[in-house]
Motif scaffolding. Structure first.
Motif, short mmCIF file in Angstrom:
data_model
loop_
_atom_site.label_atom_id
_atom_site.label_comp_id
_atom_site.label_asym_id
_atom_site.label_seq_id
_atom_site.Cartn_x
_atom_site.Cartn_y
_atom_site.Cartn_z
N THR A 142 6.73 -17.30 -13.82
CA THR A 142 7.21 -18.57 -13.38
C THR A 142 8.66 -18.44 -12.86
O THR A 142 8.86 -19.20 -11.65
CB THR A 142 7.48 -19.43 -14.77
N TYR A 143 9.42 -17.62 -13.20
CA TYR A 143 10.82 -17.36 -12.25
C TYR A 143 10.47 -16.90 -11.00
O TYR A 143 11.25 -17.23 -10.14
CB TYR A 143 11.69 -16.32 -13.28
N ASN A 192 11.13 -17.12 -5.69
CA ASN A 192 10.67 -16.08 -4.31
C ASN A 192 9.89 -17.03 -3.37
O ASN A 192 9.49 -16.33 -2.24
CB ASN A 192 9.62 -15.15 -4.75
N ASN A 193 9.81 -18.19 -3.66
CA ASN A 193 8.86 -19.10 -2.63
C ASN A 193 9.85 -20.02 -2.05
O ASN A 193 10.19 -21.21 -2.63
CB ASN A 193 7.67 -19.66 -3.50
N LYS A 194 10.22 -19.97 -0.83
CA LYS A 194 11.21 -21.00 -0.18
C LYS A 194 10.72 -22.09 0.42
O LYS A 194 11.28 -22.91 0.73
CB LYS A 194 12.18 -20.12 0.86
N ASN A 195 9.40 -22.22 0.54
CA ASN A 195 8.88 -23.39 1.06
C ASN A 195 7.80 -23.85 0.26
O ASN A 195 7.17 -23.17 -0.59
CB ASN A 195 8.54 -23.08 2.61
N MET A 196 7.33 -25.32 0.51
CA MET A 196 6.31 -25.78 -0.45
C MET A 196 4.90 -25.26 -0.32
O MET A 196 4.21 -25.23 -1.12
CB MET A 196 6.36 -27.51 -0.11
N TYR A 197 4.54 -24.83 0.88
CA TYR A 197 3.20 -24.08 1.02
C TYR A 197 3.41 -22.96 0.14
O TYR A 197 2.06 -22.92 -0.69
CB TYR A 197 3.04 -23.67 2.59
N ILE A 202 12.41 -27.75 -11.25
CA ILE A 202 13.46 -26.66 -11.09
C ILE A 202 13.41 -26.01 -9.86
O ILE A 202 14.63 -25.89 -9.27
CB ILE A 202 13.17 -25.69 -12.26
N TRP A 203 12.34 -26.03 -9.13
CA TRP A 203 12.29 -25.49 -7.99
C TRP A 203 12.97 -26.34 -6.84
O TRP A 203 13.77 -25.90 -6.07
CB TRP A 203 10.74 -25.17 -7.36
N THR A 261 1.04 -20.57 -4.76
CA THR A 261 1.23 -19.57 -5.57
C THR A 261 0.86 -19.94 -6.89
O THR A 261 0.59 -19.36 -7.86
CB THR A 261 2.69 -18.72 -5.37
N MET A 262 1.60 -21.27 -7.14
CA MET A 262 1.13 -21.67 -8.26
C MET A 262 -0.05 -22.10 -8.69
O MET A 262 -0.56 -21.83 -10.01
CB MET A 262 2.13 -23.37 -8.48
#
Length: 384
Positions: free
Chosen positions: A254-255, A260-265, A320-321, A270-271
């Motif tokens: 989760t962390y 590590n993912n800077k944009n919504m895509y 949180i993101w 990944t989620m």
């Protein structure tokens, strides 16, 4: 310094149940990010919604036993009230079932698409509101911090079968596990665990699962009398609580997802999971931790009451993101209007509409992006 034993004793005396769960790296990230929220609110006041007025959604084991029982009672209450959607879904017998109907009707629109996170935020808010306005619940929707229980979910406060749990595992029934056709070996099969049968302990041991199946993870579930899965098909709640699935929901995953993912895509992709590459997401991992019927069914999974705690955690992780860069991420949407872009469709925008069928009308995606002031102030919450 107080010993662990004394801390535990004080927690029991105070009615708390979370003494054994120190903050994980995601909890710490959330807490350390609240200064960013304060700074954003100072520059972007949200009317009457602020950190003093915002409600706080808490983890299941951070509720005391009285609060847990009140939440359980409210869910049972919702299961006892007559459906408002039986005309369009003959299998819906309760207000709880209504939420399963909506999910079934919109599954192919609201997964693997631009709507996944904002639509589920609306869905969760509406369910929470129903518990409060229709069943007298005075608390708010709790979430399931996957990491707390990942090593031994069956014996966790969520699944231990006590009167303050969301009921226990199913009785053991030999079964083959779950096959994921789009994943390569060895990721295409989730090994069976110690359940698979009817849940016989805890508050929901007598509940009836009325809708589905449509995409069952168990092979011996009687088919629904209607091809859309909305006919009446009563059966017991079944689970196969599975630590193999829980292993992909620990805090390190989760962390990494958040940082590590800077944009919504990439965050959403990944989620949800990249099964063709053999990469599970925390979303799928949480669902298959419960497994069984209906939790293991892509369409009717909200029919297991623990769904709502899982998706509250999904919403928390998105929150949180978002708060890492609110100015940018409150406007960051991605993917297309259809699941996995099948059939091909345009990219989603902030102006697209989300709804809950006959339960609730259209809400623009832009009005679901912020938990602090969204929907004209109806969304005003944070996670603890």
């Amino acid at each position: 310094m107080l010993s662990n034993t004394l801390w535990a004793a004080l927690a029991v005396f105070g009615g708390l149940v979370n003494a054994g769960y120190p903050p994980d790296v995601v909890d710490k990230l959330a807490k350390n990010s609240m200064s960013k929220v304060k700074d954003w609110l100072a520059k972007n006041p949200q009317g009457e919604c602020n950190l003093k007025t915002a409600i706080v959604r808490k983890e299941w084991s951070d509720l005391n036993k009285k609060q847990q029982k009140e939440y359980i009672s409210a869910v049972l209450c919702l299961q006892s009230k007559p459906s408002k959607m039986s005309a369009e879904a003959p299998g819906a017998k309760s207000r709880f079932d209504d939420y399963v109907v909506v999910h079934v009707q919109q599954t192919m629109r609201n997964h693997g698409s631009t709507f996944f996170l904002p639509w589920h935020r609306l869905y969760l808010w509406h369910y929470e509101n129903a518990l409060r306005t229709e069943c007298g619940y005075t608390g708010y929707q709790p979430y399931w911090n996957w990491d707390r229980y990942a090593k031994d979910p069956i014996n966790s406060p969520l699944f231990d079968g006590s009167d303050t749990s969301m009921s226990g595992n199913g009785v053991f029934v030999p079964h083959a596990g779950v096959t994921i056709p789009t994943a390569p070996p060895p990721f295409d099969v989730i090994p069976p665990a110690e359940g698979g049968g009817c849940v016989t302990t805890g508050p929901f041991q007598n509940m009836s699962v009325n809708l589905g199946p449509l995409a069952p993870s168990l092979t011996d579930i009687k088919p629904n009398p209607q091809p859309d899965g909305l006919g009446y098909n009563p059966r017991c709640l079944r689970r196969d609580v599975n630590r193999n699935s829980a292993a992909v929901t620990t805090a390190n995953y989760t962390y990494d997802l958040i940082t590590n993912n800077k944009n919504m895509y990439w965050f959403q992709t990944t989620m949800e999971g990249q099964f063709p590459e053999g990469k599970w997401g925390v979303h799928s991992g949480g669902h298959y931790t419960v497994g069984g019927d209906p939790a293991g069914d892509f369409f009717v999974s909200p029919g297991d009451p623990v769904f709502w705690l899982h998706h509250a955690m999904i919403d928390r992780v998105w929150w949180i993101w978002q708060i890492q860069d609110l100015a940018k991420r409150l406007e960051d949407v991605s993917l297309t209007m259809t699941m996995m872009n099948m059939p091909p469709s345009r990219n989603g925008t902030l102006q697209d509409e989300n709804n809950l069928g006959t339960l609730y009308g259209d809400v623009l995606t832009k009005d679901l992006m912020s938990t602090l002031g969204g929907m004209g102030g109806k969304l005003c919450y944070i996670y603890e």
